[in-house]
Write an enzyme that holds these catalytic residues in place. Structure first.
Site, mmCIF file in Angstrom:
data_model
loop_
_atom_site.group_PDB
_atom_site.id
_atom_site.type_symbol
_atom_site.label_atom_id
_atom_site.label_comp_id
_atom_site.label_asym_id
_atom_site.label_seq_id
_atom_site.Cartn_x
_atom_site.Cartn_y
_atom_site.Cartn_z
ATOM 1 N N GLY A 185 0.787 -1.238 0.000
ATOM 2 C CA GLY A 185 0.000 0.000 0.000
ATOM 3 C C GLY A 185 0.811 1.276 0.000
ATOM 4 O O GLY A 185 0.264 2.359 0.212
ATOM 5 N N GLU A 214 4.978 -6.278 2.004
ATOM 6 C CA GLU A 214 4.730 -6.878 0.678
ATOM 7 C C GLU A 214 4.188 -5.827 -0.283
ATOM 8 O O GLU A 214 3.031 -5.894 -0.683
ATOM 9 C CB GLU A 214 3.786 -8.079 0.799
ATOM 10 C CG GLU A 214 2.588 -7.813 1.690
ATOM 11 C CD GLU A 214 1.659 -8.995 1.887
ATOM 12 O OE1 GLU A 214 2.098 -10.141 1.770
ATOM 13 O OE2 GLU A 214 0.470 -8.743 2.166
ATOM 14 N N GLY A 226 3.495 -3.834 -3.773
ATOM 15 C CA GLY A 226 3.308 -4.190 -5.173
ATOM 16 C C GLY A 226 3.571 -2.964 -6.034
ATOM 17 O O GLY A 226 4.644 -2.793 -6.604
ATOM 18 N N ARG A 227 2.581 -2.074 -6.060
ATOM 19 C CA ARG A 227 2.626 -0.897 -6.924
ATOM 20 C C ARG A 227 3.919 -0.097 -6.803
ATOM 21 O O ARG A 227 4.525 0.269 -7.807
ATOM 22 C CB ARG A 227 1.432 0.016 -6.576
ATOM 23 C CG ARG A 227 1.197 1.136 -7.589
ATOM 24 C CD ARG A 227 0.104 2.099 -7.109
ATOM 25 N NE ARG A 227 -1.168 1.451 -6.859
ATOM 26 C CZ ARG A 227 -2.142 1.306 -7.762
ATOM 27 N NH1 ARG A 227 -1.991 1.783 -8.979
ATOM 28 N NH2 ARG A 227 -3.279 0.701 -7.440
ATOM 29 N N TYR A 273 -0.504 -2.690 -12.031
ATOM 30 C CA TYR A 273 -1.956 -2.604 -12.213
ATOM 31 C C TYR A 273 -2.268 -1.909 -13.535
ATOM 32 O O TYR A 273 -3.096 -0.995 -13.606
ATOM 33 C CB TYR A 273 -2.618 -1.854 -11.045
ATOM 34 C CG TYR A 273 -2.298 -2.451 -9.692
ATOM 35 C CD1 TYR A 273 -2.931 -3.616 -9.252
ATOM 36 C CD2 TYR A 273 -1.348 -1.880 -8.856
ATOM 37 C CE1 TYR A 273 -2.630 -4.171 -8.020
ATOM 38 C CE2 TYR A 273 -1.034 -2.436 -7.624
ATOM 39 C CZ TYR A 273 -1.682 -3.578 -7.210
ATOM 40 O OH TYR A 273 -1.378 -4.125 -5.985
ATOM 41 N N CYS A 296 -15.095 2.324 -27.975
ATOM 42 C CA CYS A 296 -16.360 3.031 -28.167
ATOM 43 C C CYS A 296 -17.058 3.207 -26.832
ATOM 44 O O CYS A 296 -18.155 2.679 -26.614
ATOM 45 C CB CYS A 296 -17.238 2.248 -29.133
ATOM 46 S SG CYS A 296 -16.376 1.847 -30.656
#
Ligand SMILES: *Cc1c(COP(=O)(O)O)cnc(C)c1O
Length: 356
Positions: free
Chosen positions: A201, A234, A236-237, A334, A306
């Site tokens: 986070g 842990e 991620g981003r 992500y 579209c």
């Protein structure tokens, strides 16, 4: 804004849209995070981007991988048979509960009962969902994730010699800066557990790409709070967001009822991040087109889908010409792996990797 070698690589791509990953930059970034967090174990949350080339670079720096499904587990254990794996995720199936792990993050008392019923040994962290205010987060993980005090108490009575309680796991929110995560850690580490996984986070700012999470401050505070315990994070981003680029080019520029649009090849079915988060994806235009266009005015960048939701960024003052190359930055987490690739059946992007 982008480095010269990214610009050169983007301009030499045989075809766009394409993803371009800067592996040397990832290597350097992961090494600096590793140094900053010291004795705290560093796992990578694979769901942020499971690309095998990125995982190979990360494997040289992380202590293990956090996986959230049987699919991620199979992917990671095939690539790195000896790397520790922490298995998490809500709604684990019986088959997933039987997977080998270094740690398994149990989400509910009934999940623990099903784990016990497998008859297999397990090393468990119970995922807690504490009643803590998390201010300023991009997303909070309250709701169905983990357990409240009652669920925890129910679990504590169930452990055996074979299914062992190792400690607790938390992942409370995404998009928190180091001061916010430090405050949370101070509260969360005020307990007797010998092992604590504080989750991920760590904030990534798409509005200000140069402002980075303060790993040195966070790592130093964790070191002070550790007191002989086993700590783990842990992210991620914040590990992979910066190393990815989505490169495309402008196919049309138009004015409709007072608003100017640049339409690029591809769209948010390749890079869904701005659509899910509702932000402006940072980008750099490489003026190579020389076609029709506009100069220095607010332009909204959209893709070929579209749907009015296919927007990369809104009303950014710049110049845009048909044929110009557009390099969307911060597309390493992500991004491709959360996108709805088959919508409209346009061609898929190619993937290119800058190597050391
Ligand atoms: C998604 C997730 C992470 C990683 O979160 P980031 O915001 O990408 O750092 C870590 N742990 C758990 C349990 C998650 O669900």
């Amino acid at each position: 804004m982008i480095a010269a070698r990214i610009r050169d690589a983007a301009l030499s791509l045989p075809e766009v849209p394409a993803y371009l990953y800067d592996l040397p930059a990832l290597d350097e970034h992961a090494a600096s995070v590793r140094r900053a967090v010291g004795a705290t174990e560093l796992y990578y949350a694979v769901k942020a981007n499971p690309d095998a080339e990125l995982l190979r670079v990360l494997a040289g720096h992380v202590d293990g991988f956090e996986v959230s499904s049987g699919g991620e587990h199979a992917h990671v254990t095939a690539l790195f048979p000896s790397k520790p794996v922490a298995l998490g995720g809500p709604g684990k199936t019986d088959a997933e509960l039987r997977l080998p792990h270094h740690r398994i993050h149990v989400e509910s008392p009934n999940e623990l009962r099903r784990l016990l019923a497998t008859g297999l040994p397990a090393d468990v962290l119970i995922r807690i969902n504490p009643d803590l205010p998390v201010e300023g987060a991009a997303l909070t993980m309250s709701g169905p994730f983990g357990m409240d005090e009652q669920g925890v108490a129910e679990c504590l009575a169930l452990f055996t010699d074979r299914v062992r309680l190792r400690g607790v796991h938390t992942h409370l929110a995404s998009g928190l800066d180091s001061a916010q995560l430090i405050r949370l850690a101070e509260t969360l580490l005020d307990n007797e557990y010998e092992e604590v996984n504080l989750g991920g986070g760590m904030a990534v700012s798409y509005a200000a790409p140069e402002s980075r999470f303060d790993w040195a401050a966070y790592g130093a505070r964790l070191e002070a709070l550790r007191k002989g315990r086993r700590l783990r994070i842990e992210p991620g981003r914040a590990l992979t967001a910066y190393c990815g680029y989505y490169v495309t080019k402008i196919v049309d520029v138009k004015r409709v009822r007072g608003e100017t649009y640049a339409i690029v090849l591809g769209g948010t079915h390749h890079l869904r991040t701005p659509a899910t988060k509702g932000h402006d994806q940072p980008f750099t235009i490489l003026a190579t087109g020389g076609g029709q266009g506009v100069t220095d005015e607010p332009i909204t960048f959209v893709g070929q889908l579209c749907t009015p939701k296919d927007v990369f960024s809104r009303k950014i003052r710049t110049s845009a010409r048909i044929g110009d190359t557009v390099v969307f930055e911060m597309a390493g987490a992500y991004a491709w792996n959360i996108s709805h690739h088959d919508f409209l059946m346009h061609p898929k992007p190619a993937f290119h990797y800058l190597r050391v």
